[in-house]
Scaffold this active site. Structure first.
Site, PDB file in Angstrom:
ATOM      1  N   THR A   1     -16.214  -2.515 -10.350  1.00  0.00           N
ATOM      2  CA  THR A   1     -17.257  -1.642  -9.820  1.00  0.00           C
ATOM      3  C   THR A   1     -18.530  -1.645 -10.661  1.00  0.00           C
ATOM      4  OG1 THR A   1     -17.780   0.703  -9.459  1.00  0.00           O
ATOM      5  CG2 THR A   1     -16.104   0.242 -11.074  1.00  0.00           C
TER       6      THR A   1
ATOM      7  N   ARG B   1     -29.251   3.356  -4.677  1.00  0.00           N
ATOM      8  CA  ARG B   1     -28.045   2.528  -4.676  1.00  0.00           C
ATOM      9  C   ARG B   1     -28.309   1.245  -3.897  1.00  0.00           C
ATOM     10  NH1 ARG B   1     -27.057   5.588  -7.951  1.00  0.00           N
ATOM     11  NH2 ARG B   1     -25.277   6.988  -8.270  1.00  0.00           N
TER      12      ARG B   1
ATOM     13  N   ARG C   1     -24.503  15.619  -8.696  1.00  0.00           N
ATOM     14  CA  ARG C   1     -23.059  15.443  -8.785  1.00  0.00           C
ATOM     15  C   ARG C   1     -22.744  14.800 -10.143  1.00  0.00           C
ATOM     16  NH1 ARG C   1     -20.280  11.675  -4.264  1.00  0.00           N
ATOM     17  NH2 ARG C   1     -21.299  10.082  -5.524  1.00  0.00           N
ATOM     18  N   SER C   2     -21.768  15.340 -10.864  1.00  0.00           N
ATOM     19  CA  SER C   2     -21.442  14.800 -12.196  1.00  0.00           C
ATOM     20  C   SER C   2     -21.047  13.338 -12.108  1.00  0.00           C
ATOM     21  CB  SER C   2     -20.257  15.544 -12.814  1.00  0.00           C
ATOM     22  OG  SER C   2     -20.551  16.877 -12.930  1.00  0.00           O
ATOM     23  N   GLY C   3     -21.491  12.559 -13.079  1.00  0.00           N
ATOM     24  CA  GLY C   3     -21.064  11.157 -13.176  1.00  0.00           C
ATOM     25  C   GLY C   3     -21.974  10.179 -12.463  1.00  0.00           C
ATOM     26  N   ASP C   4     -22.949  10.670 -11.668  1.00  0.00           N
ATOM     27  CA  ASP C   4     -23.820   9.768 -10.897  1.00  0.00           C
ATOM     28  C   ASP C   4     -24.945   9.190 -11.751  1.00  0.00           C
ATOM     29  OD1 ASP C   4     -22.635   9.898  -8.405  1.00  0.00           O
ATOM     30  OD2 ASP C   4     -23.945  11.485  -7.653  1.00  0.00           O
TER      31      ASP C   4
ATOM     32  N   TYR D   1     -13.781   7.056 -13.742  1.00  0.00           N
ATOM     33  CA  TYR D   1     -13.498   5.975 -12.779  1.00  0.00           C
ATOM     34  C   TYR D   1     -14.007   4.642 -13.324  1.00  0.00           C
ATOM     35  CZ  TYR D   1     -14.218   2.865  -8.850  1.00  0.00           C
ATOM     36  OH  TYR D   1     -14.242   1.757  -8.044  1.00  0.00           O
TER      37      TYR D   1
ATOM     38  N   SER E   1     -10.972   5.685  -6.342  1.00  0.00           N
ATOM     39  CA  SER E   1     -12.307   5.095  -6.515  1.00  0.00           C
ATOM     40  C   SER E   1     -13.471   6.074  -6.352  1.00  0.00           C
ATOM     41  CB  SER E   1     -12.471   3.948  -5.510  1.00  0.00           C
ATOM     42  OG  SER E   1     -12.446   4.473  -4.198  1.00  0.00           O
TER      43      SER E   1
ATOM     44  N   ASP F   1       0.865  -1.186   0.000  1.00  0.00           N
ATOM     45  CA  ASP F   1       0.000   0.000   0.000  1.00  0.00           C
ATOM     46  C   ASP F   1       0.901   1.236   0.000  1.00  0.00           C
ATOM     47  OD1 ASP F   1      -3.226   0.375   1.267  1.00  0.00           O
ATOM     48  OD2 ASP F   1      -1.935   2.106   0.883  1.00  0.00           O
TER      49      ASP F   1
HETATM   50  N1  UFG Z   1     -24.590  11.424  -2.105  1.00  0.00           N
HETATM   51  C1  UFG Z   1     -25.259  12.520  -1.626  1.00  0.00           C
HETATM   52  N2  UFG Z   1     -24.618  13.324  -0.734  1.00  0.00           N
HETATM   53  C2  UFG Z   1     -23.344  13.100  -0.308  1.00  0.00           C
HETATM   54  C3  UFG Z   1     -22.663  11.962  -0.803  1.00  0.00           C
HETATM   55  C4  UFG Z   1     -23.322  11.134  -1.709  1.00  0.00           C
HETATM   56  O1  UFG Z   1     -26.405  12.791  -1.993  1.00  0.00           O
HETATM   57  O2  UFG Z   1     -22.828  13.914   0.487  1.00  0.00           O
HETATM   58  C5  UFG Z   1     -25.284  10.516  -3.035  1.00  0.00           C
HETATM   59  C6  UFG Z   1     -24.543  10.371  -4.364  1.00  0.00           C
HETATM   60  O3  UFG Z   1     -24.914  11.383  -5.259  1.00  0.00           O
HETATM   61  C7  UFG Z   1     -24.993   8.966  -4.766  1.00  0.00           C
HETATM   62  C8  UFG Z   1     -25.191   8.219  -3.440  1.00  0.00           C
HETATM   63  O4  UFG Z   1     -25.309   9.239  -2.451  1.00  0.00           O
HETATM   64  O5  UFG Z   1     -26.217   9.053  -5.425  1.00  0.00           O
HETATM   65  C9  UFG Z   1     -24.032   7.350  -3.085  1.00  0.00           C
HETATM   66  O6  UFG Z   1     -22.843   8.117  -3.201  1.00  0.00           O
HETATM   67  P1  UFG Z   1     -21.437   7.632  -2.663  1.00  0.00           P
HETATM   68  O7  UFG Z   1     -20.467   8.754  -2.884  1.00  0.00           O
HETATM   69  O8  UFG Z   1     -21.575   7.100  -1.269  1.00  0.00           O
HETATM   70  O9  UFG Z   1     -21.097   6.380  -3.580  1.00  0.00           O
HETATM   71  P2  UFG Z   1     -21.087   6.272  -5.183  1.00  0.00           P
HETATM   72  O10 UFG Z   1     -22.386   5.649  -5.612  1.00  0.00           O
HETATM   73  O11 UFG Z   1     -20.707   7.548  -5.841  1.00  0.00           O
HETATM   74  O12 UFG Z   1     -19.872   5.317  -5.454  1.00  0.00           O
HETATM   75  C10 UFG Z   1     -19.602   4.147  -4.702  1.00  0.00           C
HETATM   76  C11 UFG Z   1     -18.100   3.942  -4.730  1.00  0.00           C
HETATM   77  C12 UFG Z   1     -17.663   3.694  -6.143  1.00  0.00           C
HETATM   78  C13 UFG Z   1     -18.482   2.569  -6.762  1.00  0.00           C
HETATM   79  C14 UFG Z   1     -19.951   2.844  -6.631  1.00  0.00           C
HETATM   80  C15 UFG Z   1     -20.729   1.647  -7.136  1.00  0.00           C
HETATM   81  O13 UFG Z   1     -17.420   5.088  -4.224  1.00  0.00           O
HETATM   82  O14 UFG Z   1     -16.285   3.359  -6.128  1.00  0.00           O
HETATM   83  O15 UFG Z   1     -20.286   3.053  -5.266  1.00  0.00           O
HETATM   84  O16 UFG Z   1     -22.102   1.836  -7.034  1.00  0.00           O
HETATM   85  F1  UFG Z   1     -18.190   2.494  -8.072  1.00  0.00           F
END
Ligand code: UFG
Length: 329
Positions: free
Chosen positions: A117, A221, A282-285, A141, A77, A31
């Site tokens: 992922t 999710r 958030r972009s990419g979601d 990602y 990630s 690591d």
């Molecule tokens: N979200 C919010 N507010 C926050 C943080 C997150 O509304 O402060 C929302 C995001 O927009 C998303 C959901 O909560 O819709 C989950 O967000 P996370 O950041 O907890 O997780 P992600 O879905 O973006 O991504 C995670 C991992 C990735 C993986 C993905 C697979 O970080 O590595 O799950 O579903 F690819």
């Protein structure tokens, strides 16, 4: 049998190392500590600080142990960050995997478990998502992980390196001991951020968009407990060593929760009010990510133990309460 865990001091990697120990398997950890914490790995586990892109470093570690398989976590990630820093994601995730594979080839290590992922799918064409569904990532990602998946396919053909690709959905929760858990600096994940509001370390949880095409307008999710995820890796590894067959599996619980539902569940678990603030998307979601993990259940005999959202949040809450400032390194 020695298993090399790259990124073994990170959130998922450190739980993986504990799980290997609990299953009587020997681990070594590499690591670079860019995101991980040295103190999240037991002192008894051989630990090497260095980067998977550093070939000389990998050769030195691999020459000291009879490594039978590699579990590769070391990567960046964050979906949101990757949209603004694509070069960082291709550099670390693609070049890292490429270097690691090349050194595996050199040392004739033929078994790899790869941390992939749900972000490889992008906006799903149907729900729940099957492993055979199309992959059109909506973030660098997801794309960086998909590139590595394709490299693994060709490495199987050319070098006989067999791999199990595990596509994670949303990993959360902490080890039942409460000794290790999720501590990212800065934190961007939904559940730990909600719990920081409950601990009064932040005023409100931001909801990234409430205008998605979902019943309450917030993203859905599929949350999976980190120890269930780690156990699936052990099963995948044992199966790979037995069958020498490459495969791809989704790892989720097959149940979707909206951002608002997660916040409501956290209110129940913590008994704290938890203020919210709706902000821009958030972009990419993608709007919905929900797994079918039937293949892992059927073929690996995977039997998740902590699959209720309450249980996942409870274990994360226990870690946050005992480590309000995270790990101290
Ligand atoms: N979200 C919010 N507010 C926050 C943080 C997150 O509304 O402060 C929302 C995001 O927009 C998303 C959901 O909560 O819709 C989950 O967000 P996370 O950041 O907890 O997780 P992600 O879905 O973006 O991504 C995670 C991992 C990735 C993986 C993905 C697979 O970080 O590595 O799950 O579903 F690819």
């Amino acid at each position: 049998m020695v298993i090399c865990v790259s990124g073994g001091a990170g959130y998922i990697g450190s739980h993986m190392v504990k799980c290997l120990q609990e299953n009587g398997l020997d681990a070594i950890v590499i690591d670079n500590l860019s995101n991980g914490h040295r103190s999240s790995v037991d002192e008894t586990v051989p630990f090497y600080q260095g980067d998977v892109r550093d070939r000389i470093f990998l050769e030195s570690v691999f020459s000291q142990h009879a490594i039978q398989a590699v579990i590769h976590f070391a990567a960046d990630s964050l979906v949101g960050e990757s949209v603004f820093e694509p070069i960082k994601y291709y550099q670390n995730n693609v070049v890292g995997a490429l270097t690691l594979l090349d050194v595996m080839r050199q040392f004739e290590i033929k078994s790899l478990i790869f941390s992939s992922t749900a972000a490889t799918y992008g906006e799903p064409v149907s729900i729940p998502i099957l492993e055979s569904d199309p992959t059109f990532p909506t973030s660098p990602y997801g794309e960086s992980k998909l590139v590595v998946e394709k490299l693994l396919k060709w490495s199987d053909v050319a070098y006989g390196i067999k791999s199990v690709i595990l596509r994670y959905f949303n990993v959360a929760g902490a080890h039942p001991s409460g000794l290790i858990g999720e501590d990212h600096q800065p934190e961007t994940h939904l559940i730990p951020l909600i719990l920081k509001v409950a601990l009064k370390k932040a005023p409100a949880i931001k909801i990234y968009g409430d205008d998605y095409a979902t019943p309450d307008g917030t993203c859905i999710r599929d949350y999976i407990h980190v120890m269930d995820l780690a156990q699936a890796h052990v099963l995948a590894l044992l199966n790979l060593l037995k069958t020498h067959q490459s495969a791809t599996y989704n790892l989720g619980n097959g149940e979707g929760f909206s951002v608002k539902e997660v916040i409501e569940t956290a209110r129940k678990v913590t008994q704290c009010p938890i203020e919210t603030q709706v902000v821009a998307r958030r972009s990419g979601d993608p709007s919905i990510l929900l797994a079918s993990s039937d293949k892992a259940i059927r073929e690996l005999g995977w039997n998740p133990q902590y699959n209720r959202l309450e249980t996942i949040i409870q274990s994360a809450w226990a870690f946050q309460q005992s480590h309000p400032d995270g790990f101290l390194d």
